[in-house]
Design a protein around this motif. Structure first.
Motif, PDB file in Angstrom:
ATOM      1  N   ASP A  56     -31.821 -14.523 -30.110  1.00 50.07           N
ATOM      2  CA  ASP A  56     -30.839 -15.719 -30.305  1.00 50.07           C
ATOM      3  C   ASP A  56     -30.339 -15.456 -31.649  1.00 50.07           C
ATOM      4  O   ASP A  56     -31.048 -15.572 -32.874  1.00 50.07           O
ATOM      5  CB  ASP A  56     -31.849 -17.011 -30.603  1.00 50.07           C
ATOM      6  N   LEU A  60     -29.247 -22.386 -34.198  1.00 42.63           N
ATOM      7  CA  LEU A  60     -28.511 -23.708 -34.535  1.00 42.63           C
ATOM      8  C   LEU A  60     -29.491 -24.816 -34.122  1.00 42.63           C
ATOM      9  O   LEU A  60     -29.304 -26.019 -34.682  1.00 42.63           O
ATOM     10  CB  LEU A  60     -27.344 -23.798 -33.982  1.00 42.63           C
ATOM     11  N   LEU A  62     -29.322 -26.972 -31.472  1.00 43.32           N
ATOM     12  CA  LEU A  62     -28.515 -27.962 -31.071  1.00 43.32           C
ATOM     13  C   LEU A  62     -29.161 -28.914 -30.205  1.00 43.32           C
ATOM     14  O   LEU A  62     -28.390 -30.048 -30.199  1.00 43.32           O
ATOM     15  CB  LEU A  62     -27.079 -27.428 -30.480  1.00 43.32           C
ATOM     16  N   GLU A  85     -23.563 -22.935 -27.506  1.00 40.33           N
ATOM     17  CA  GLU A  85     -24.347 -22.076 -28.357  1.00 40.33           C
ATOM     18  C   GLU A  85     -24.446 -20.600 -28.127  1.00 40.33           C
ATOM     19  O   GLU A  85     -24.250 -19.873 -28.992  1.00 40.33           O
ATOM     20  CB  GLU A  85     -25.616 -22.576 -28.663  1.00 40.33           C
ATOM     21  N   SER A  90     -22.002 -17.650 -30.021  1.00 41.21           N
ATOM     22  CA  SER A  90     -23.034 -16.287 -30.321  1.00 41.21           C
ATOM     23  C   SER A  90     -22.023 -15.117 -30.268  1.00 41.21           C
ATOM     24  O   SER A  90     -21.945 -14.217 -30.941  1.00 41.21           O
ATOM     25  CB  SER A  90     -24.234 -16.419 -29.678  1.00 41.21           C
TER      26      SER A  90
END
Length: 210
Positions: A56, A60, A62, A85, A90
């Motif tokens: 990852d 974030l 999210l 995300e 990314s």
């Protein structure tokens, strides 16, 4: 054209500086630029491998913005956030790292054509991302060792200390951006595929935690 003129002016100024220095001090400008270049490259690689080798790449989180109570809406937003995300942001961030790394290699590897530099860098970053989903320790080793090996090869290549040649090489960087969009598409597609393949793993883990 303006960029080429600027680079040419910088190169001429550098050569003029070398010419007016006493013989015993002519080593100073090349030594300074080489030291700064290697230091900047080393700093970049330190950040590069710590960032890109993570499965990852962004933290974030999210999901915390998904505050709805309705089950259907929660699931919809969860999928939307996941796609946004990990399959949009990314890959774009990874592409930015790819671009910076490619520019470094364009300057360092003066013997390589731009297209070959892009292939090497894209292949390396793709391999790192694939390994990140298999074993992050492996991807960290790749992300650290390969760039440092490339630096070692560049240092031992004749002409490495030709600062004027390095400055001239900068004029070829616009060629990179002419075809960079295709590599962005490739990185996006690769990251999407890896994420889809990783979904069953996430699903299995979430099931175990229940």
């Amino acid at each position: 054209m303006a960029e080429i003129t600027l680079i040419t002016s910088i190169k001429d100024s550098y050569n003029e500086l070398i010419s007016i220095l006493p013989e015993g001090l002519k080593f100073a400008p090349p030594l300074f630029f080489i030291s700064m270049g290697i230091a900047l490259y080393g700093m970049f690689i330190w950040l590069f491998y710590r960032f890109l080798a993570e499965k990852d790449v962004l933290k974030l989180d999210l999901k915390k913005y998904n505050v709805y109570k309705h089950e259907g809406l929660v699931k919809f937003l969860r999928v939307t956030i996941y796609i946004f995300e990990f399959m949009i942001i990314s890959p774009i961030v990874i592409f930015i790292w790819f671009s910076i790394f490619s520019i470094f290699i364009i300057i360092l590897a003066k013997e390589l054509e731009i297209v070959n530099v892009m292939l090497i860098c894209a292949g390396m970053i793709s391999a790192i991302r694939i390994c990140a989903y298999f074993k992050e320790d492996l991807s960290r080793d790749l992300a650290k060792l390969i760039p440092l090996t490339l630096l070692g090869v560049a240092i031992l290549t004749p002409g490495f200390i030709n600062i004027g040649g390095n400055i001239s090489r900068i004029t070829q960087i616009p060629e990179f951006f002419n075809t960079a969009v295709y590599y962005l598409i490739f990185i996006v597609v690769l990251e999407v595929i890896l994420r889809f393949l990783y979904i069953p793993v996430l699903w299995a883990r979430s099931k175990e935690e229940r």
